[in-house]
Design a protein around this motif. Structure first.
Motif, PDB file in Angstrom:
ATOM      1  N   LYS A 160      -3.217  -1.648   7.847  1.00 46.85           N
ATOM      2  CA  LYS A 160      -2.710  -2.709   6.715  1.00 46.85           C
ATOM      3  C   LYS A 160      -2.647  -1.829   5.550  1.00 46.85           C
ATOM      4  CE  LYS A 160      -6.542  -6.129   6.746  1.00 46.85           C
ATOM      5  NZ  LYS A 160      -8.076  -6.087   6.305  1.00 46.85           N
ATOM      6  N   ALA A 161      -3.000  -0.190   5.119  1.00 43.94           N
ATOM      7  CA  ALA A 161      -2.532   1.058   4.534  1.00 43.94           C
ATOM      8  C   ALA A 161      -1.236   0.605   3.987  1.00 43.94           C
ATOM      9  CB  ALA A 161      -2.853   1.981   4.052  1.00 43.94           C
ATOM     10  N   LEU A 162      -0.500   0.974   5.497  1.00 45.14           N
ATOM     11  CA  LEU A 162       0.870   0.906   6.023  1.00 45.14           C
ATOM     12  C   LEU A 162       1.998   0.404   6.175  1.00 45.14           C
ATOM     13  CD1 LEU A 162      -0.114   2.794   9.789  1.00 45.14           C
ATOM     14  CD2 LEU A 162       1.086   4.107   7.554  1.00 45.14           C
ATOM     15  N   PHE A 163       1.245  -0.985   6.069  1.00 44.73           N
ATOM     16  CA  PHE A 163       2.031  -2.663   5.618  1.00 44.73           C
ATOM     17  C   PHE A 163       2.060  -2.287   3.954  1.00 44.73           C
ATOM     18  CE2 PHE A 163      -0.111  -4.802   9.389  1.00 44.73           C
ATOM     19  CZ  PHE A 163       0.529  -3.916  10.093  1.00 44.73           C
ATOM     20  N   GLN A 164       1.106  -2.156   3.095  1.00 41.50           N
ATOM     21  CA  GLN A 164       1.634  -2.313   1.709  1.00 41.50           C
ATOM     22  C   GLN A 164       2.587  -0.954   1.394  1.00 41.50           C
ATOM     23  OE1 GLN A 164      -2.941  -1.722   0.583  1.00 41.50           O
ATOM     24  NE2 GLN A 164      -3.448  -3.337   1.024  1.00 41.50           N
ATOM     25  N   ASN A 165       2.138  -0.159   2.521  1.00 43.78           N
ATOM     26  CA  ASN A 165       3.435   0.714   2.035  1.00 43.78           C
ATOM     27  C   ASN A 165       4.915   0.769   2.534  1.00 43.78           C
ATOM     28  OD1 ASN A 165       2.119   2.906   0.984  1.00 43.78           O
ATOM     29  ND2 ASN A 165       1.312   3.826   2.410  1.00 43.78           N
ATOM     30  N   GLY A 166       4.740  -0.484   2.847  1.00 48.64           N
ATOM     31  CA  GLY A 166       6.525  -1.335   3.284  1.00 48.64           C
ATOM     32  C   GLY A 166       6.783  -1.070   4.027  1.00 48.64           C
ATOM     33  N   HIS A 167       6.047  -0.542   5.333  1.00 48.23           N
ATOM     34  CA  HIS A 167       6.088  -0.410   6.971  1.00 48.23           C
ATOM     35  C   HIS A 167       6.042  -1.723   7.822  1.00 48.23           C
ATOM     36  CE1 HIS A 167       5.587   3.953   8.033  1.00 48.23           C
ATOM     37  NE2 HIS A 167       5.411   4.284   6.708  1.00 48.23           N
ATOM     38  N   SER A 168       7.337  -1.415   8.493  1.00 47.04           N
ATOM     39  CA  SER A 168       7.397  -2.927   9.297  1.00 47.04           C
ATOM     40  C   SER A 168       5.661  -2.648  10.598  1.00 47.04           C
ATOM     41  CB  SER A 168       8.512  -3.138   9.525  1.00 47.04           C
ATOM     42  OG  SER A 168       8.733  -1.763  11.064  1.00 47.04           O
ATOM     43  N   PRO A 169       5.320  -3.825  11.386  1.00 49.47           N
ATOM     44  CA  PRO A 169       4.794  -3.767  12.447  1.00 49.47           C
ATOM     45  C   PRO A 169       5.242  -2.342  13.580  1.00 49.47           C
ATOM     46  CG  PRO A 169       5.021  -5.916  12.279  1.00 49.47           C
ATOM     47  CD  PRO A 169       6.089  -5.196  11.493  1.00 49.47           C
ATOM     48  N   SER A 171       6.868   0.075  12.793  1.00 48.32           N
ATOM     49  CA  SER A 171       6.712   1.826  12.429  1.00 48.32           C
ATOM     50  C   SER A 171       5.662   2.208  11.822  1.00 48.32           C
ATOM     51  CB  SER A 171       8.571   1.494  10.943  1.00 48.32           C
ATOM     52  OG  SER A 171       7.232   0.683  10.133  1.00 48.32           O
ATOM     53  N   ALA A 172       4.154   0.709  11.628  1.00 51.25           N
ATOM     54  CA  ALA A 172       3.355   1.549  11.295  1.00 51.25           C
ATOM     55  C   ALA A 172       3.046   2.055  12.611  1.00 51.25           C
ATOM     56  CB  ALA A 172       2.665  -0.030  10.815  1.00 51.25           C
ATOM     57  N   LEU A 173       3.084   1.370  13.386  1.00 49.66           N
ATOM     58  CA  LEU A 173       2.658   1.760  15.057  1.00 49.66           C
ATOM     59  C   LEU A 173       3.129   3.345  15.017  1.00 49.66           C
ATOM     60  CD1 LEU A 173       1.069   1.125  17.101  1.00 49.66           C
ATOM     61  CD2 LEU A 173       2.465   0.063  18.743  1.00 49.66           C
ATOM     62  N   GLU A 174       4.503   3.461  15.249  1.00 51.72           N
ATOM     63  CA  GLU A 174       4.862   4.286  14.932  1.00 51.72           C
ATOM     64  C   GLU A 174       3.882   5.295  14.661  1.00 51.72           C
ATOM     65  OE1 GLU A 174       6.460   5.137  17.784  1.00 51.72           O
ATOM     66  OE2 GLU A 174       6.146   3.402  18.311  1.00 51.72           O
ATOM     67  N   THR A 175       3.916   5.580  12.877  1.00 45.23           N
ATOM     68  CA  THR A 175       2.892   6.599  12.333  1.00 45.23           C
ATOM     69  C   THR A 175       1.891   6.769  12.885  1.00 45.23           C
ATOM     70  OG1 THR A 175       4.332   5.785  10.650  1.00 45.23           O
ATOM     71  CG2 THR A 175       2.361   6.756   9.928  1.00 45.23           C
ATOM     72  N   LEU A 176       1.356   5.661  13.170  1.00 44.52           N
ATOM     73  CA  LEU A 176      -0.089   5.754  13.628  1.00 44.52           C
ATOM     74  C   LEU A 176      -0.368   6.416  14.926  1.00 44.52           C
ATOM     75  CD1 LEU A 176      -3.344   4.606  13.114  1.00 44.52           C
ATOM     76  CD2 LEU A 176      -3.061   2.863  14.401  1.00 44.52           C
ATOM     77  N   LYS A 177       0.800   5.913  15.804  1.00 41.73           N
ATOM     78  CA  LYS A 177       0.450   7.216  16.508  1.00 41.73           C
ATOM     79  C   LYS A 177       0.821   9.080  16.975  1.00 41.73           C
ATOM     80  CE  LYS A 177       2.042   3.099  20.652  1.00 41.73           C
ATOM     81  NZ  LYS A 177       3.377   3.128  21.041  1.00 41.73           N
ATOM     82  N   TYR A 178       2.166   9.096  15.407  1.00 42.35           N
ATOM     83  CA  TYR A 178       2.036  10.434  15.473  1.00 42.35           C
ATOM     84  C   TYR A 178       0.888  11.030  15.382  1.00 42.35           C
ATOM     85  CZ  TYR A 178       4.223  13.798  12.524  1.00 42.35           C
ATOM     86  OH  TYR A 178       4.801  15.177  12.514  1.00 42.35           O
ATOM     87  N   ASP A 179       0.399  10.270  13.954  1.00 44.86           N
ATOM     88  CA  ASP A 179      -1.046  10.988  13.249  1.00 44.86           C
ATOM     89  C   ASP A 179      -2.044  11.431  14.583  1.00 44.86           C
ATOM     90  OD1 ASP A 179       0.343  10.497  11.000  1.00 44.86           O
ATOM     91  OD2 ASP A 179      -0.922   8.945  10.321  1.00 44.86           O
ATOM     92  N   LEU A 180      -2.595  10.426  15.736  1.00 47.97           N
ATOM     93  CA  LEU A 180      -3.061  10.465  16.562  1.00 47.97           C
ATOM     94  C   LEU A 180      -2.704  11.650  17.393  1.00 47.97           C
ATOM     95  CD1 LEU A 180      -3.626   6.994  17.302  1.00 47.97           C
ATOM     96  CD2 LEU A 180      -5.590   8.224  16.633  1.00 47.97           C
ATOM     97  N   ARG A 181      -1.592  11.881  17.847  1.00 48.46           N
ATOM     98  CA  ARG A 181      -1.090  12.598  19.008  1.00 48.46           C
ATOM     99  C   ARG A 181      -1.162  13.950  17.221  1.00 48.46           C
ATOM    100  NH1 ARG A 181       3.954  11.339  18.484  1.00 48.46           N
ATOM    101  NH2 ARG A 181       3.803   9.810  20.177  1.00 48.46           N
ATOM    102  N   GLU A 182      -0.791  14.408  16.330  1.00 49.74           N
ATOM    103  CA  GLU A 182      -1.615  15.368  15.550  1.00 49.74           C
ATOM    104  C   GLU A 182      -1.999  15.683  15.769  1.00 49.74           C
ATOM    105  OE1 GLU A 182       0.927  17.465  13.451  1.00 49.74           O
ATOM    106  OE2 GLU A 182       2.765  16.711  15.319  1.00 49.74           O
TER     107      GLU A 182
END
Length: 202
Positions: A160-169, A171-182
């Motif tokens: 929800k926070a990523l969507f509010q920051n302008g992410h598409s579904p 790009s939001a998922l890719e950001t989530l995956k990146y954070d989990l990978r880190e």
């Protein structure tokens, strides 16, 4: 062990195929609990889902159950979405036949009169009846942490926070995956923290 250890379960019946499939032991059972209300039974269900790693959905409710039964609900495994299994994309739907029936029986009639039922369990205070058909046709979280599971509340809030920051579904998922990978040093296959893109489009 799939039953919550903080409850005393009184086994009434148990039948097992005797075979161990790749999805675990196949069995059916019925047991009783000293629970007297819908709220108490649903609390048990919550603990059961936590302990077993299984998720259940309502398949049938009984709004007017009558003088004998106080509450009843039929549940199906969340791997049975009742949709036709035609899509080529990855899906949790396997048409799983596993079910749970939850019942709370009345111990008193109107005006406070005690039930005269021949059910000896009622006289012992065992008014909750659980009928479990443990016949899953998929991996379960109790034995495989990477199987399908509900998306966690924390992950939902992150999306929800990523969507509010302008992410598409996507790009939001890719950001989530990146954070989990880190955080974990590898890609996550846990559906509760890393859903698929179809979920993100909901």
């Amino acid at each position: 062990r799939i039953l919550p250890p903080d409850y005393t379960h009184h086994l009434c019946s148990y039948t097992c195929s005797g075979d161990e499939s790749e999805f675990g032991t196949i069995f059916r059972c019925q047991f009783r609990l000293t629970l007297k209300s819908e709220a108490e039974l649903l609390q048990w269900l919550s603990r059961f889902q936590e302990q077993s790693g299984l998720t259940w959905r309502k398949s049938k409710t009984y709004p007017a159950v009558g003088p004998v039964t106080k509450y009843r609900v039929d549940l199906r495994c969340h791997h049975n979405t009742r949709a036709k299994i035609e899509s080529s994309r990855k899906t949790r739907n396997t048409g799983c036949p596993a079910t749970v029936y939850l019942v709370v029986k009345n111990t008193t009639y109107s005006r406070g009169r005690e039930s005269r039922s021949g059910d000896s369990h009622l006289r012992e205070g065992l008014s909750a009846v659980i009928t479990l058909r443990h016949e899953h046709n998929h991996r379960v979280a109790a034995t495989d942490p990477h199987c399908w599971s509900d998306v966690s509340a924390g992950t939902v809030e992150q999306l929800k926070a990523l969507f509010q920051n302008g992410h598409s579904p996507s790009s939001a998922l890719e950001t989530l995956k990146y954070d989990l990978r880190e955080e974990n040093g590898e890609d996550s296959t846990d559906g509760s923290v890393c859903p698929d893109v179809h979920y993100c489009h909901k």
